[in-house]
Structures are given as structure tokens and as C-alpha cells.
Design a protein around this motif. Structure first.
Motif, mmCIF file in Angstrom:
data_model
loop_
_atom_site.group_PDB
_atom_site.id
_atom_site.type_symbol
_atom_site.label_atom_id
_atom_site.label_comp_id
_atom_site.label_asym_id
_atom_site.label_seq_id
_atom_site.Cartn_x
_atom_site.Cartn_y
_atom_site.Cartn_z
ATOM 1 N N GLY A 79 -36.196 13.142 39.688
ATOM 2 C CA GLY A 79 -36.576 14.591 39.285
ATOM 3 C C GLY A 79 -35.465 15.585 39.561
ATOM 4 N N GLN A 80 -35.689 16.762 38.842
ATOM 5 C CA GLN A 80 -34.726 17.822 39.125
ATOM 6 C C GLN A 80 -35.472 19.211 38.905
ATOM 7 N N VAL A 81 -34.947 20.360 39.553
ATOM 8 C CA VAL A 81 -35.691 21.385 39.736
ATOM 9 C C VAL A 81 -34.745 22.597 39.684
ATOM 10 N N GLU A 82 -35.144 23.750 39.178
ATOM 11 C CA GLU A 82 -34.411 25.017 39.333
ATOM 12 C C GLU A 82 -35.068 26.078 39.972
ATOM 13 N N LEU A 83 -34.688 26.691 41.003
ATOM 14 C CA LEU A 83 -35.629 27.641 41.656
ATOM 15 C C LEU A 83 -34.840 28.919 42.007
ATOM 16 N N PRO A 84 -35.719 30.115 41.953
ATOM 17 C CA PRO A 84 -34.886 31.429 42.116
ATOM 18 C C PRO A 84 -34.558 31.546 43.743
ATOM 19 N N ASN A 85 -33.605 32.273 44.010
ATOM 20 C CA ASN A 85 -33.010 32.615 45.336
ATOM 21 C C ASN A 85 -32.269 33.911 45.223
ATOM 22 N N VAL A 86 -32.461 34.622 46.184
ATOM 23 C CA VAL A 86 -31.823 36.024 46.322
ATOM 24 C C VAL A 86 -31.160 36.371 47.711
ATOM 25 N N GLN A 87 -30.249 37.253 47.926
ATOM 26 C CA GLN A 87 -29.861 37.811 48.981
ATOM 27 C C GLN A 87 -29.897 39.344 48.790
ATOM 28 N N HIS A 88 -30.503 40.184 49.835
ATOM 29 C CA HIS A 88 -30.341 41.574 49.748
ATOM 30 C C HIS A 88 -29.289 41.833 50.671
ATOM 31 N N LEU A 89 -28.391 42.400 50.176
ATOM 32 C CA LEU A 89 -27.085 42.485 51.237
ATOM 33 C C LEU A 89 -26.739 44.102 51.354
ATOM 34 N N ASP A 90 -26.405 44.694 52.466
ATOM 35 C CA ASP A 90 -25.597 45.936 52.545
ATOM 36 C C ASP A 90 -24.243 45.758 52.529
ATOM 37 N N LEU A 91 -23.585 46.914 52.579
ATOM 38 C CA LEU A 91 -22.167 46.718 52.400
ATOM 39 C C LEU A 91 -21.298 45.812 53.432
ATOM 40 N N ASP A 92 -21.606 45.811 54.494
ATOM 41 C CA ASP A 92 -21.043 44.772 55.523
ATOM 42 C C ASP A 92 -21.267 43.562 55.352
ATOM 43 N N ALA A 93 -22.649 43.176 54.943
ATOM 44 C CA ALA A 93 -23.274 41.759 54.743
ATOM 45 C C ALA A 93 -22.386 41.360 53.169
ATOM 46 N N LEU A 94 -22.094 42.130 52.345
ATOM 47 C CA LEU A 94 -21.583 42.014 51.168
ATOM 48 C C LEU A 94 -20.106 41.658 51.182
ATOM 49 N N ARG A 95 -19.653 42.366 52.137
ATOM 50 C CA ARG A 95 -18.242 42.212 52.520
ATOM 51 C C ARG A 95 -17.939 40.778 53.139
ATOM 52 N N GLY A 96 -18.831 40.593 54.200
ATOM 53 C CA GLY A 96 -18.894 39.131 54.811
ATOM 54 C C GLY A 96 -19.130 37.999 53.824
ATOM 55 N N ARG A 97 -20.100 38.218 52.750
ATOM 56 C CA ARG A 97 -20.370 37.354 51.731
ATOM 57 C C ARG A 97 -19.366 36.853 51.066
ATOM 58 N N LEU A 98 -18.229 37.896 50.574
ATOM 59 C CA LEU A 98 -17.286 37.907 49.758
ATOM 60 C C LEU A 98 -16.113 36.950 50.920
ATOM 61 N N LEU A 99 -16.078 37.285 51.948
ATOM 62 C CA LEU A 99 -14.820 36.708 52.648
ATOM 63 C C LEU A 99 -15.211 35.276 53.064
ATOM 64 N N SER A 100 -16.430 35.156 53.053
ATOM 65 C CA SER A 100 -16.731 33.617 53.362
ATOM 66 C C SER A 100 -16.388 32.453 52.348
ATOM 67 N N SER A 101 -15.946 33.217 51.059
ATOM 68 C CA SER A 101 -15.633 32.386 50.053
ATOM 69 C C SER A 101 -14.332 31.878 50.060
ATOM 70 N N SER A 102 -13.827 30.745 50.029
ATOM 71 C CA SER A 102 -12.380 30.195 50.138
ATOM 72 C C SER A 102 -11.502 30.783 49.341
ATOM 73 N N TYR A 103 -11.850 31.208 48.159
ATOM 74 C CA TYR A 103 -10.716 31.908 47.197
ATOM 75 C C TYR A 103 -10.720 33.447 47.424
ATOM 76 N N ALA A 104 -11.287 34.134 48.530
ATOM 77 C CA ALA A 104 -11.166 35.383 48.848
ATOM 78 C C ALA A 104 -10.003 35.434 49.641
ATOM 79 N N PRO A 105 -8.880 36.403 49.152
ATOM 80 C CA PRO A 105 -7.479 36.549 49.884
ATOM 81 C C PRO A 105 -8.079 37.053 51.246
ATOM 82 N N GLN A 106 -7.331 36.658 52.332
ATOM 83 C CA GLN A 106 -7.854 37.153 53.597
ATOM 84 C C GLN A 106 -6.528 38.294 54.230
ATOM 85 N N PRO A 107 -6.764 38.832 55.308
ATOM 86 C CA PRO A 107 -5.984 39.789 55.779
ATOM 87 C C PRO A 107 -4.753 39.251 55.838
#
Length: 255
Positions: free
Chosen positions: A188-216
């Protein structure tokens, strides 16, 4: 990209990964336990478990889980975060060489990490560790690229500032590839909706958790964060933006 690269590229991002990566929708477990008929007490090998987001999904619904994770920092984060679950253990191993005993698990789970694996080698290893009739569940969150003006702008930001974003993005398998990988074993296979509601700090953290986001220290780090703040200011509603995904899942045998 070498195996070592894919294993270690998240080591400096563990804190952001734990706090800001998305969970998976409860409907995924409802699908697994309902129409797919998987028992709640099936023993799960969570392969490439990272910080334990996917492991908790199974622990919360009664499964014993052994998390297989080669990255020491991520494995330690999972062990700390999930210490209260008596049915959880974590081991140092790779998707292609788990170190688990032959025929020792009922279900192999591979979530967001699957696109880093050698998909030919893992079939052999997972066949070895699965009990007769055991199943493999492959699933991940696919970010919607154009579902809103915010998401269109976020995709452009990654293209503009990401270190190797295009190369990583292209690694995700499409439905046809996954159907071919399972072959006649696809149940079987399935596709389901999913969502995060992010403030600015959380959005920044979400971006920086990605391996391709340049770091300090990288020349694109500060300009990227400035562009992210502008993007947030243009699209936030009541101090948040909607980070939308589709959770795609595939279940089957590996005979």
C-alpha cells in the motif's frame, strides 16, 4: 557524496533538528494499524533514526523500537529525549549494516533518511533482519514548493543561498521509483497532509536544521538569515507562517 558525508553532515545541527524538524501526522499510524493491518506490538527497527522523531511515533502507539543511527550526536540526542520509554533502545549501525540479528524485527521503518541510503544494499540487509512476512515502511515529509507565496519564496531562498540544495533535493524518490523498488511486494501507499505553524525563531531553526543551509562563518549565512526575515515579514499571519508538507508512505514486503 560519500557515506561519511551523509552520516556526519547533521552533526552540528542536532539541537535545531530536535526542536524544529516536523513530526509525522497521526493519520500515518492510523493507516498502518488500520487498513494495513500492522499489529501495535510489532518490533520496529527504525533505520537512520536520527534524533528519534520517527522512533517516538512508534513508541507512542505501543511498539518496541530499536533505533539504528550511525551519527553519535544524533543518537545521543535520541537516547536522552526518549529515555522515559522502556521499549526504546538505540544502536550504532548503518542502514546497509545494521548490526541487528537475523530475523529479529517485524517492521523496518525508514523515514526522512531513506534518500541517503544505498537502496540496493539496504534491501539485502533488511531482508536479513526481517522475520518471515515482515514489512518495510518507507515514508518522509515532502515540502510543498508552490502551495503558497511563502513556500514559493522559501524555495527561492534555498536556491539562492543553499550550499548544495539542488543536489540534495534531487535525491528524493518519486512514486514510480518507490513502486519499482518494492515491486510485487508493495502492499500500500498513502499521501497525507502535514503542516508546521512557525514563528520567526522556529522558522530560522527549521532552516538551519537543513544540511544545505550555510552555517555561521559562511559568507552566505548572514545574507540568508536577512532574506528569511524579510520573507517572514512579508507573509506571516498573526506572527506565524504555515510550513506545509505531504507525508508520503510506502509499505510492503521485500521478498
Amino acid at each position: 557524496m560519500t557515506s561519511s558525508d551523509s552520516t556526519e553532515r547533521f552533526s552540528s545541527r542536532v539541537a535545531d533538528y530536535v526542536r524544529y524538524r516536523p513530526d509525522y501526522p497521526p493519520a500515518l499510524m492510523e493507516w498502518l494499524h488500520g487498513p494495513m493491518g500492522v499489529d501495535h506490538d510489532a518490533r520496529v527497527a527504525d533505520i537512520g533514526a536520527g534524533t528519534g522523531i520517527s522512533s517516538r511515533l512508534f513508541l507512542d502507539t505501543g511498539h518496541p523500537v530499536v533505533a539504528v543511527e550511525p551519527n553519535a550526536a544524533m543518537r545521543a540526542a535520541a537516547e536522552g529525549w526518549l529515555a522515559a520509554y522502556p521499549l526504546f533502545q538505540a544502536v550504532d549501525g548503518r542502514a546497509e549494516a545494521t548490526g541487528l540479528s537475523e530475523h529479529s524485527v517485524d517492521l523496518v521503518s525508514a523515514a526522512q533518511a531513506f534518500h541517503w541510503f544505498d537502496t540496493d544494499a539496504v534491501r539485502v540487509e533488511w531482508q536479513r533482519i526481517l522475520r518471515p512476512g515482515g514489512l518495510a515502511l518507507i515514508y518522509w515529509n515532502s515540502r510543498l514548493l508552490d502551495a503558497s507565496p511563502f513556500l514559493v519564496g522559501y524555495e527561492q531562498l534555498l536556491l539562492d543561498y543553499g550550499t548544495d540544495y539542488s543536489a540534495v533535493a534531487e535525491r528524493y524518490q518519486d512514486d514510480a521509483t518507490m513502486q519499482a523498488w518494492f515491486g510485487a511486494g508493495l502492499r500500500g501507499q498513502v499521501e497525507l497532509p502535514n503542516v508546521q505553524h512557525l514563528d520567526l525563531d522556529a522558522l530560522r531553526g527549521r532552516l538551519l536544521s537543513s544540511s544545505y543551509a550555510p552555517q555561521p562563518g559562511h559568507p552566505r549565512h548572514a545574507p540568508m538569515l536577512a532574506a528569511l526575515q524579510d520573507l517572514f515579514a512579508a507573509h506571516a499571519v498573526n506572527g506565524q507562517v504555515a510550513f506545509e508538507y505531504r507525508t508520503r508512505a510506502f509499505l510492503g514486503t521485500l521478498d
